[in-house]
Design a protein around this motif. Structure first.
Motif, short mmCIF file in Angstrom:
data_model
loop_
_atom_site.label_atom_id
_atom_site.label_comp_id
_atom_site.label_asym_id
_atom_site.label_seq_id
_atom_site.Cartn_x
_atom_site.Cartn_y
_atom_site.Cartn_z
N ILE A 273 0.83 -1.20 0.00
CA ILE A 273 0.00 0.00 0.00
C ILE A 273 0.87 1.26 0.00
O ILE A 273 1.84 1.36 0.76
CB ILE A 273 -0.93 0.03 1.23
N VAL A 274 0.49 2.21 -0.86
CA VAL A 274 1.14 3.52 -0.90
C VAL A 274 0.08 4.59 -0.68
O VAL A 274 -1.00 4.53 -1.27
CB VAL A 274 1.86 3.77 -2.25
N GLY A 275 0.38 5.55 0.19
CA GLY A 275 -0.53 6.67 0.43
C GLY A 275 0.06 7.96 -0.13
O GLY A 275 1.01 7.96 -0.90
N MET A 276 -0.53 9.08 0.28
CA MET A 276 -0.09 10.39 -0.21
C MET A 276 -0.37 11.42 0.87
O MET A 276 -1.44 11.42 1.47
CB MET A 276 -0.88 10.74 -1.49
N ASP A 277 0.57 12.31 1.13
CA ASP A 277 0.47 13.47 2.03
C ASP A 277 1.53 13.49 3.12
O ASP A 277 1.81 14.52 3.70
CB ASP A 277 -0.90 13.61 2.72
N ASN A 278 2.10 12.31 3.47
CA ASN A 278 3.07 12.23 4.56
C ASN A 278 2.51 12.82 5.84
O ASN A 278 3.11 13.71 6.47
CB ASN A 278 4.38 12.92 4.18
N LEU A 279 1.35 12.31 6.24
CA LEU A 279 0.68 12.82 7.45
C LEU A 279 1.54 12.68 8.69
O LEU A 279 1.58 13.59 9.53
CB LEU A 279 -0.64 12.09 7.66
N SER A 280 2.24 11.55 8.83
CA SER A 280 3.06 11.37 10.02
C SER A 280 4.20 12.39 10.05
O SER A 280 4.60 12.88 11.11
CB SER A 280 3.62 9.95 10.10
N GLY A 281 4.71 12.75 8.87
CA GLY A 281 5.75 13.77 8.81
C GLY A 281 5.22 15.14 9.20
O GLY A 281 5.90 15.90 9.88
N LEU A 282 3.99 15.45 8.79
CA LEU A 282 3.39 16.74 9.14
C LEU A 282 3.23 16.88 10.65
O LEU A 282 3.37 17.97 11.20
CB LEU A 282 2.02 16.89 8.47
N SER A 283 2.93 15.76 11.30
CA SER A 283 2.74 15.80 12.75
C SER A 283 4.05 15.65 13.50
O SER A 283 4.08 15.68 14.73
CB SER A 283 1.78 14.67 13.18
N GLY A 284 5.15 15.44 12.76
CA GLY A 284 6.46 15.31 13.38
C GLY A 284 6.77 13.93 13.92
O GLY A 284 7.75 13.75 14.64
N GLN A 285 5.94 12.94 13.56
CA GLN A 285 6.14 11.58 14.09
C GLN A 285 7.11 10.75 13.27
O GLN A 285 7.96 10.07 13.79
CB GLN A 285 4.78 10.86 14.17
#
Length: 347
Positions: A273-285
């Motif tokens: 699975i591949v997603g988009m947005d890098n949500l964990s990166g945005l939250s600093g995780q």
């Protein structure tokens, strides 16, 4: 006792020239002999003269102020764009006035009128990234207007967006490189420009490898977790085999991963699975659990801001869409385990 700030008058006195001559030489204007220029510059350096930036701007008929009008300033994806822009303007000694229209067209119109009255040197419009065209507000402004994280409905405007087409292609290339050949795509409606660009990039990457999407078409819905759950269940019930899914965003990807695992489908062994947005990166995780594509929203804001600042200085202003490259960040959902904090990178 606090030291008194050195003034331009002090520099002129030490150099033995008039105030206007000192001012023109330090601004790189006017005519003066080489000897006079040297005396003024040496005096300024010896006195550690720091010119008043605002005064210089006012002398040029400028306010040194940029207007920023966001459609949804508190949005999780808008905030990094705003951060990148304000930081870049600060580096150019430009102040900012930030307004938020709260996705209300009436508020947007009234705020545009305020900004025109404030005589700003330029305007940066920040969209909410929903993939619909932004209404152009450039008419009536005598200063440059640039659009970020959204595309103006006027092709003469300069708009800055992440490269959705590249995002889709990166997902295809990554999954195909892992030996996956049966790719499905779950995303939002094709009327959403962001969803459309990602789907087209995915198709292009598949076509280069002689492949096509499972069932021939993406599964279209919205950007929500509930749609990710529904779409994953449809895939499982459809009976057609698939070994990878590119999801239009990380929210959908997390929901799909959960449904597959609950059904006994292993991720990534059976389905990557591949997603988009890098949500964990945005939250600093940066937890490394999900392979995702980073649209670099902070950089997008900074690039748009620098472009506007350059245009104000007389630089190039080219209408149309300017794209910011994305990058793929591998994670466990495609078989890449994250490094532990402080661990050395693999050779």
């Amino acid at each position: 006792m606090e030291r008194k700030a050195v003034s331009l008058r002090d520099v002129a006195a030490v150099a033995g020239v008039s105030l206007s001559t000192a001012s023109k030489v330090l601004r790189g204007q006017g005519k003066a002999s080489e000897a006079t220029r040297k005396r003024i510059l040496e005096a300024a350096e010896r006195l550690d003269f720091q010119p008043n930036a605002l005064g210089q701007f006012l002398a040029q008929g400028r306010s040194a102020t940029i207007g920023i009008l966001a459609e949804n300033a508190p949005g999780a994806f808008t905030m990094p764009v705003l951060t990148g822009a304000t930081t870049a303007f600060g580096e150019r000694d430009l102040s900012v006035l930030v307004y938020d229209s709260h996705l209300d067209r009436t508020v947007l119109s009234s705020t545009v009128r305020k900004l025109k009255a404030r005589k700003v040197d330029g305007l940066l419009m920040i969209g909410d990234g929903t993939g619909t065209d932004m209404h152009s507000v450039s008419e009536g402004f005598s200063v440059p207007v640039v659009y970020a994280y959204g595309v103006s409905d006027d092709p003469h405007d300069a708009s800055f967006m992440h490269d959705g087409f590249l995002a889709g292609r990166l997902a295809a290339e990554h999954l195909i490189g892992l030996g996956r050949t049966r790719l499905a795509h779950i995303t939002a409606s094709p009327s959403d420009l962001s969803a459309l660009a990602r789907a087209e990039g995915l198709r292009a990457g598949l076509a280069d490898a002689g492949l096509s999407l499972v069932s021939g078409q993406p599964l279209h819905g919205d950007w929500s977790r509930s749609w990710g759950i529904e779409a994953a269940r449809r895939l499982l019930a459809g009976g057609e085999s698939f070994d990878a899914v590119f999801c239009g965003n990380d929210t959908i990807a997390s929901a799909v991963q959960e449904v597959l695992r609950d059904a006994g489908t292993r991720v990534p062994e059976d389905v990557a699975i591949v997603g988009m947005d890098n949500l964990s990166g945005l939250s600093g995780q940066h937890d490394g659990l999900l392979t995702t594509i980073d649209p670099h929203l902070t950089e997008l804001g900074a690039v748009a801001a620098r472009y506007l600042a350059d245009a104000i200085e007389g630089g190039e202003y080219e209408g149309g869409v300017h794209t910011i490259p994305c990058t793929l960040i591998p994670g466990e959902s495609t078989g890449v385990r994250p490094r532990s904090a402080g661990a050395p990178a693999a050779a």
